[in-house]
Design a protein around this motif. Structure first.
Motif, PDB file in Angstrom:
ATOM      1  N   ASP A   1     -51.100  35.856   0.325  1.00  0.00           N
ATOM      2  CA  ASP A   1     -49.985  35.883   1.270  1.00  0.00           C
ATOM      3  C   ASP A   1     -50.541  35.830   2.689  1.00  0.00           C
ATOM      4  N   PRO A   2     -50.978  34.647   3.138  1.00  0.00           N
ATOM      5  CA  PRO A   2     -51.652  34.549   4.439  1.00  0.00           C
ATOM      6  C   PRO A   2     -50.678  34.641   5.605  1.00  0.00           C
ATOM      7  N   ALA A   3     -51.223  35.013   6.762  1.00  0.00           N
ATOM      8  CA  ALA A   3     -50.441  35.047   7.998  1.00  0.00           C
ATOM      9  C   ALA A   3     -50.205  33.634   8.497  1.00  0.00           C
ATOM     10  N   ILE A   4     -49.024  33.392   9.042  1.00  0.00           N
ATOM     11  CA  ILE A   4     -48.707  32.083   9.615  1.00  0.00           C
ATOM     12  C   ILE A   4     -49.038  32.084  11.095  1.00  0.00           C
ATOM     13  N   ALA A   5     -49.140  30.886  11.653  1.00  0.00           N
ATOM     14  CA  ALA A   5     -49.370  30.732  13.082  1.00  0.00           C
ATOM     15  C   ALA A   5     -48.071  30.331  13.756  1.00  0.00           C
ATOM     16  N   PHE A   6     -47.907  30.704  15.016  1.00  0.00           N
ATOM     17  CA  PHE A   6     -46.752  30.311  15.814  1.00  0.00           C
ATOM     18  C   PHE A   6     -47.224  29.316  16.851  1.00  0.00           C
ATOM     19  N   GLY A   7     -46.881  28.025  16.672  1.00  0.00           N
ATOM     20  CA  GLY A   7     -47.344  26.978  17.574  1.00  0.00           C
ATOM     21  C   GLY A   7     -46.211  26.372  18.353  1.00  0.00           C
ATOM     22  N   GLY A   8     -46.421  25.127  18.789  1.00  0.00           N
ATOM     23  CA  GLY A   8     -45.386  24.394  19.494  1.00  0.00           C
ATOM     24  C   GLY A   8     -45.394  24.575  20.991  1.00  0.00           C
ATOM     25  N   GLY A   9     -46.507  25.169  21.530  1.00  0.00           N
ATOM     26  CA  GLY A   9     -46.583  25.297  22.982  1.00  0.00           C
ATOM     27  C   GLY A   9     -45.634  26.365  23.505  1.00  0.00           C
ATOM     28  N   ASN A  10     -45.084  26.143  24.691  1.00  0.00           N
ATOM     29  CA  ASN A  10     -44.209  27.113  25.324  1.00  0.00           C
ATOM     30  C   ASN A  10     -42.978  27.352  24.457  1.00  0.00           C
ATOM     31  N   PRO A  11     -42.502  28.603  24.384  1.00  0.00           N
ATOM     32  CA  PRO A  11     -41.417  28.918  23.449  1.00  0.00           C
ATOM     33  C   PRO A  11     -40.045  28.410  23.855  1.00  0.00           C
ATOM     34  N   GLY A  12     -39.841  27.993  25.094  1.00  0.00           N
ATOM     35  CA  GLY A  12     -38.502  27.545  25.443  1.00  0.00           C
ATOM     36  C   GLY A  12     -38.354  27.238  26.912  1.00  0.00           C
ATOM     37  N   PHE A  13     -37.095  27.056  27.340  1.00  0.00           N
ATOM     38  CA  PHE A  13     -36.827  26.658  28.716  1.00  0.00           C
ATOM     39  C   PHE A  13     -35.353  26.881  29.019  1.00  0.00           C
ATOM     40  N   ASP A  14     -35.056  26.917  30.318  1.00  0.00           N
ATOM     41  CA  ASP A  14     -33.681  26.843  30.818  1.00  0.00           C
ATOM     42  C   ASP A  14     -33.519  25.479  31.475  1.00  0.00           C
ATOM     43  N   GLN A  15     -32.397  24.805  31.183  1.00  0.00           N
ATOM     44  CA  GLN A  15     -32.252  23.406  31.579  1.00  0.00           C
ATOM     45  C   GLN A  15     -30.861  23.153  32.149  1.00  0.00           C
ATOM     46  N   THR A  16     -30.823  22.351  33.204  1.00  0.00           N
ATOM     47  CA  THR A  16     -29.570  21.899  33.791  1.00  0.00           C
ATOM     48  C   THR A  16     -29.662  20.392  34.008  1.00  0.00           C
ATOM     49  N   SER A  17     -28.640  19.661  33.569  1.00  0.00           N
ATOM     50  CA  SER A  17     -28.665  18.199  33.667  1.00  0.00           C
ATOM     51  C   SER A  17     -27.334  17.689  34.203  1.00  0.00           C
ATOM     52  N   TRP A  18     -27.429  16.734  35.149  1.00  0.00           N
ATOM     53  CA  TRP A  18     -26.281  15.984  35.639  1.00  0.00           C
ATOM     54  C   TRP A  18     -26.481  14.521  35.261  1.00  0.00           C
ATOM     55  N   ALA A  19     -25.401  13.847  34.897  1.00  0.00           N
ATOM     56  CA  ALA A  19     -25.504  12.423  34.566  1.00  0.00           C
ATOM     57  C   ALA A  19     -24.199  11.727  34.927  1.00  0.00           C
ATOM     58  N   ALA A  20     -24.320  10.477  35.357  1.00  0.00           N
ATOM     59  CA  ALA A  20     -23.137   9.669  35.663  1.00  0.00           C
ATOM     60  C   ALA A  20     -23.419   8.237  35.233  1.00  0.00           C
TER      61      ALA A  20
END
Length: 780
Positions: free
Chosen positions: A378-397
């Motif tokens: 039952d080995p330990a897993i790794a937590f990857g994927g770089g930074n865990p998250g972000f806050d994002q704001t987007s405008w589009a037209a």
């Protein structure tokens, strides 16, 4: 601990021999009825209209006579020379569809990716014919720039246009484009309410109110609330609510304006699935050489490796204007506009089970997570994927103005389509910082709760990774369909795009991505211009037969997905040539049974080339990246076999290959293209027992139906070392409708197969097991 189990026999590629895939849209009878009413009142200055109820009543129209719903493609599904699949509102209602992803299960060749770009995308990440379509999602013919799980409560129908189509849609569209049509205000008063309850549990409610205000004006409001725990996935929730308002002016006249506002709030747990593990050395003899999800080796599919801090909170605001002016009998002008505002707070956990360093030795493998797993530990897993998250704001037209002119030059008949398309996007993203660690979780016993005081926080500007991108695209397009005879025509067109993106970020990483010093602003930009041609030869021997041969190209410029990619432009690789995609397709579309049933068939080849690469010596962009090919056949059937029996079925066979690859990955040449399933089959069919005369003692409509979704296994990487097993789902429906009321019971995955809803690289997301939903509704 559960024992490791052997590989399922169903993992092997199997051939599905039945098929057929092409659907029709909801019946567009509102405009026809309105025009008829207008013509019948020529002696009166005041238009008096009856109340019109549009609720999927009446006989279905010819399966191929539905409009494409796009001003840039003014014809019908039948006379448009490319593969088009339309999922109607009626089909979505019968299947109990609640999301765009569920609707697309009806389209063979559409797969779902967990997410790319640093492991932080998730949301709706689709692939068509194996090619990325994350920037190719449209609503009412305009781009939907957001990254979120799209609920289907406001959809009238969903269309999939397959093949490179930059001349119509702009950049991207290697495998195709997805367009959803919103419900529109119409004349007549209709009030509908629906509740859905199911496994998980699932609690859902939708109301749909349409009110005619005067002879030519109506308003429609649709609302939804959805609270759901995903079946067979621990700790995974998907809650959302939304509203859509539609105001229609000039209904039944030659000049119409629809104003639509769509809002959706989502609060869900992002699911990055379970690790894929690959046996090595002595384990190959026992378990095989392909990487498979750990759930294939006995880990329960409910196992979730995320943490309590994981979140995906989204707010979507889209205002859309669709204006149409039939100036006279040969000239039509349309103008479609959109303003979108999106916010997102995202944090996730990316699980992994490593095999050690490269080059790996047997000793390192045996000590790694994968080696220990196959030893029964039952080995330990790794937590990857770089930074865990972000806050994002987007405008589009975006604004698309189109002019359609029908005229003659001598004996030649023309249909000229020309216009301009412009959009701009601003995206601002702040990476989330972390305090503490996520602790230790193991393959068999992950820990969901916070045990170390781990928490997330956003830093002020300059203390964390800031990413700001500004993107604009100007496109001018023109095409002309010329009829040499009533049966033979040619359609030719092109589009020119000038694409520009400016990318700024606060650099806190290594010198590879920080050309200057760390802790500084870095500016990277890219400007690209490209032409997107198309040409088709069309033969229509009768009104119910269309045969065509088509060629088209599309391009994907650098920085094409400003709201979707974590990194938009690498400052060391600017102004790269766009990726180049081309397709050949030959097909046939035929209506039979007096127009009740539509049959389609197409063979195609798509080549994707010019993956971005910069020569390290000269700095020039060179076409030495990977080149991919996907070719195959797609068959379709949709409509009514009898008055009581309806069917929608599709089969697709794909042959894929990596043709060229950079020197470092030259071994990949000849491998299959990731995310391409060789055999794909979908079926949905219903029978009305009362209309068919099987039951004669009760009134109303009693439907029984069922469906199958099947897809072969597919690889998740270009090295073809990891695979997602084949998918099989058997679904069923029993529904009864009488007068204003209806009730339906749906069952999904009735055989309780271990399926996977999505995958990417070294991860796979298990799909729900056996699921039931009960739906009750009323229309007044």
């Amino acid at each position: 601990m559960a024992a490791l189990r052997t590989l399922r026999p169903a993992m092997k590629h199997s051939t599905v021999t039945a098929g057929l895939a092409m659907t029709m849209s909801a019946v567009p009878m509102l405009d026809a009825l309105a025009q008829q009413a207008q013509n019948s009142n020529t002696e009166s200055s005041t238009l008096e209209l009856p109340t019109i109820v549009v609720a999927n009543e009446g006989e279905p129209a010819n399966a191929l006579e539905a409009s494409t719903g796009l001003s840039r493609l003014p014809g019908t599904v039948q006379d448009t020379p490319q593969t088009i699949t339309v999922i109607s509102q009626e089909t979505m209602q019968q299947q109990g569809v609640t999301t765009l992803e569920q609707a697309l299960r009806n389209v063979p060749g559409v797969t779902v990716s967990i997410g790319e770009g640093g492991g932080g995308m998730n949301g709706d990440q689709f692939r068509i014919r194996g090619f990325q379509a994350k920037g190719d999602i449209y609503v009412n013919g305009l781009r939907d720039f957001g990254v979120y799980v799209r609920d289907s409560f406001a959809y009238q129908n969903v269309e999939v246009f397959k093949g490179p189509t930059s001349e119509t849609f702009g950049s991207g569209t290697t495998g195709g484009a997805i367009n959803s049509e919103l419900k529109q205000a119409h004349r007549g008063n209709v009030y509908d309410i629906e509740g859905q309850f199911g496994s998980g549990p699932l609690y859902r409610g939708v109301f749909d109110v349409n009110q005619q205000l005067n002879d030519t004006t109506a308003v429609r409001i649709v609302g939804m609330v959805n609270e759901q725990d995903v079946v067979d996935r621990d700790h995974i929730e998907s809650d959302r609510w939304g509203l859509m308002g539609s105001l229609g002016f000039g209904l039944g006249t030659n000049q119409t304006l629809y104003l639509n506002y769509l809002y959706q709030h989502g609060d869900r747990t992002p699911d990055y699935g379970v690790p894929i593990v690959t046996p090595l050395y002595g384990d190959v003899q026992k378990f095989g050489s392909l990487g498979l999800p750990v759930t294939e080796w006995g880990v329960p599919r409910s196992t979730f490796y995320g943490k309590v801090t994981d979140r995906d909170i989204t707010d979507t605001n889209m205002f859309t204007s669709n204006y149409k002016n039939e100036i006279n009998d040969w000239l039509t002008f349309t103008n479609d506009s959109r303003i979108g505002y999106y916010t997102r707070s995202f944090a996730t956990t990316v699980p992994g089970c490593s095999q050690g360093t490269t080059p790996i030795t047997e000793a390192k493998y045996e000590a790694s997570c994968t080696g220990q797993f196959f030893d029964g530990n039952d080995p330990a897993i790794a937590f990857g994927g770089g930074n865990p998250g972000f806050d994002q704001t987007s405008w589009a037209a975006q604004n698309v103005a189109t002019l359609v002119a029908k005229f003659k030059t001598g004996w030649l008949r023309h249909e000229l389509v020309t216009g301009i398309d412009y959009y701009t996007v601003n995206d601002e993203r702040t990476l989330i910082s972390v305090n503490g660690s996520k602790g230790t979780s193991t393959i068999w016993n992950p820990i969901y709760q916070n045990t170390t005081g781990y928490f997330l926080y956003s830093n002020p500007l300059g203390n964390n990774g800031q990413k700001i991108s500004n993107t604009s695209d100007f496109g001018a397009f023109a095409s002309d369909r010329i009829w040499f005879t009533d049966q033979v025509s040619i359609l030719a067109g092109t589009r020119w795009d000038s694409y520009s993106t400016d990318y700024n970020y606060w650099c806190v990483n290594t010198a590879v991505t920080c050309p200057g010093s760390l802790g500084t602003w870095v500016d990277a930009d890219s400007d690209t211009q490209f032409w997107s041609p198309k040409v088709s030869l069309i033969w229509e021997p009768t009104k119910t037969q269309t045969y065509y041969v088509s060629y088209a190209k599309s391009f994907t410029p650098q920085g094409a997905f400003p709201t979707n990619d974590v990194t938009v432009v690498n400052p060391l690789q600017r102004d790269l040539e766009p990726e180049d995609n081309e397709t050949w397709e030959a097909g046939a579309k035929i209506s039979v049974l007096d127009g009740r049933l539509g049959l389609t068939a197409a063979i195609f080849r798509v080549n994707k080339s010019n993956v971005f690469y910069t020569d390290p010596v000269t700095g020039d962009s060179v076409e030495t990246g990977e080149t991919q090919r996907v070719q195959g056949i797609e068959l379709g059937m949709t409509g009514n076999i009898t008055d009581a029996w309806s069917i929608q079925a599709g089969y697709a066979y794909y042959d894929s290959s990596i043709l060229t690859s950079p020197l470092a990955t030259i071994a990949n040449v000849g491998n299959e293209v990731p995310f391409v399933s060789p055999n794909n089959f979908t079926l949905w069919t219903t029978y009305d027992l009362i209309k068919g005369g099987v039951i004669k003692t009760i009134p109303g409509q009693l439907l029984v139906g069922g469906g199958i979704v099947y897809a072969d296994a597919y690889f998740t990487n270009t090295g073809n070392t990891s695979i997602i097993p084949d998918t099989f789902s058997l679904d069923a429906l029993v529904s009864y409708k009488y007068d204003k009321y209806r009730i339906a019971l749906n069952g999904y995955n009735l055989t309780n197969e271990l399926n996977y809803s999505s995958g990417f690289g070294s991860r796979a997301v298990p799909a729900p097991g056996r699921t039931f939903t009960l739906t009750v509704g009323a229309t007044f």
